[in-house]
Write an enzyme that holds these catalytic residues in place. Structure first.
Site, mmCIF file in Angstrom:
data_model
loop_
_atom_site.group_PDB
_atom_site.id
_atom_site.type_symbol
_atom_site.label_atom_id
_atom_site.label_comp_id
_atom_site.label_asym_id
_atom_site.label_seq_id
_atom_site.Cartn_x
_atom_site.Cartn_y
_atom_site.Cartn_z
ATOM 1 N N HIS A 51 23.195 36.875 55.549
ATOM 2 C CA HIS A 51 23.778 38.073 54.940
ATOM 3 C C HIS A 51 22.679 39.029 54.472
ATOM 4 C CE1 HIS A 51 27.521 35.487 53.886
ATOM 5 N NE2 HIS A 51 27.789 36.236 54.940
ATOM 6 N N LYS A 55 41.352 33.217 54.540
ATOM 7 C CA LYS A 55 40.405 32.112 54.356
ATOM 8 C C LYS A 55 40.883 31.173 53.258
ATOM 9 C CE LYS A 55 36.241 34.357 56.098
ATOM 10 N NZ LYS A 55 34.799 34.631 55.864
ATOM 11 N N ARG A 82 27.197 37.028 64.601
ATOM 12 C CA ARG A 82 26.367 35.870 64.914
ATOM 13 C C ARG A 82 26.566 35.393 66.345
ATOM 14 N NH1 ARG A 82 28.360 31.676 60.770
ATOM 15 N NH2 ARG A 82 30.269 32.792 61.304
ATOM 16 N N SER A 90 28.608 30.787 55.437
ATOM 17 C CA SER A 90 28.986 30.417 54.071
ATOM 18 C C SER A 90 29.761 29.103 54.052
ATOM 19 C CB SER A 90 29.828 31.523 53.438
ATOM 20 O OG SER A 90 29.071 32.695 53.242
#
Length: 205
Positions: free
Chosen positions: A59, A83, A133, A171
């Site tokens: 990040h 999430k 990513r 994360s």
């Protein structure tokens, strides 16, 4: 007023023959830059939204690179209903982000809940920064960008590819490692590493 100032300079220097033309050009350039600045040029402001639960070195890499592209980068923690329940509260995540980005002068950290396009409008930020990513990230973010574009045609999404050395960092992976006592070195900023570890230990005591 700036036009009067410019004319005054040229009137004075016109009578002063020894004055070099380069000096006059220099003053003209300074006046132009002042006029440009006072003309109310729109600040290039971007929003980088995310859950950041917790913030990772990947990040921070995106923040550093995006901050060089805009006058102000607003990093905003938001509630993502898609999430799982967050490990850290929004307030804790904001605090960790502020600590992890204190070396970037044009970054502002905040939080919000609701529609992203409304937040961008409120902040007068026409750009949204997304880190990618892998191809799976792009497919997901591309659909979101198209949806936002449909809702607000003035919004532009900027995709920034991650540094290869952080391509595996996430994360969720950090949370899992921390939960089972794994090594967090080189995954999260050093300034929050101990905080993440203590938070997990306290949670499972």
């Amino acid at each position: 007023k700036m036009l009067i100032l410019q004319n005054t300079f040229f009137h004075l220097f016109h009578k002063n023959q020894p004055l070099q033309k380069e000096y006059i050009r220099g003053i003209s350039l300074v006046i132009f830059l002042i006029k440009d600045r006072l003309g109310g040029l729109a600040m290039r402001r971007a929003v980088c939204p995310g859950s950041f639960d917790p913030v990772t070195k990947g990040h921070v890499d995106i923040f550093e690179r995006a901050s060089a592209m805009f006058d102000e980068l607003i990093i905003s923690v938001f509630h993502n209903p898609g999430k799982d329940k967050a490990m850290f509260s929004m307030e804790e995540r904001v605090e960790m982000l502020k600590e992890a980005t204190k070396h970037i002068p044009n970054v502002r950290v905040t939080c919000f809940s609701g529609l992203l396009n409304e937040f961008c409008k409120k902040e007068e930020a026409p750009f949204i920064v997304r880190g990618l990513r892998a191809f799976t990230d792009f497919e997901y973010e591309f659909q979101r960008a198209l949806l936002l574009k449909k809702i607000d045609n003035d919004l532009e999404t900027v995709f920034i590819m991650t540094n290869a050395k952080y391509s595996f960092v996430s994360s969720s992976g950090v949370r899992e490692l921390a939960t089972f006592g794994g090594q967090l070195k080189d995954l999260v900023p050093e300034c929050i590493e101990e905080r993440v570890r203590k938070h997990v230990y306290k949670k499972f005591e």
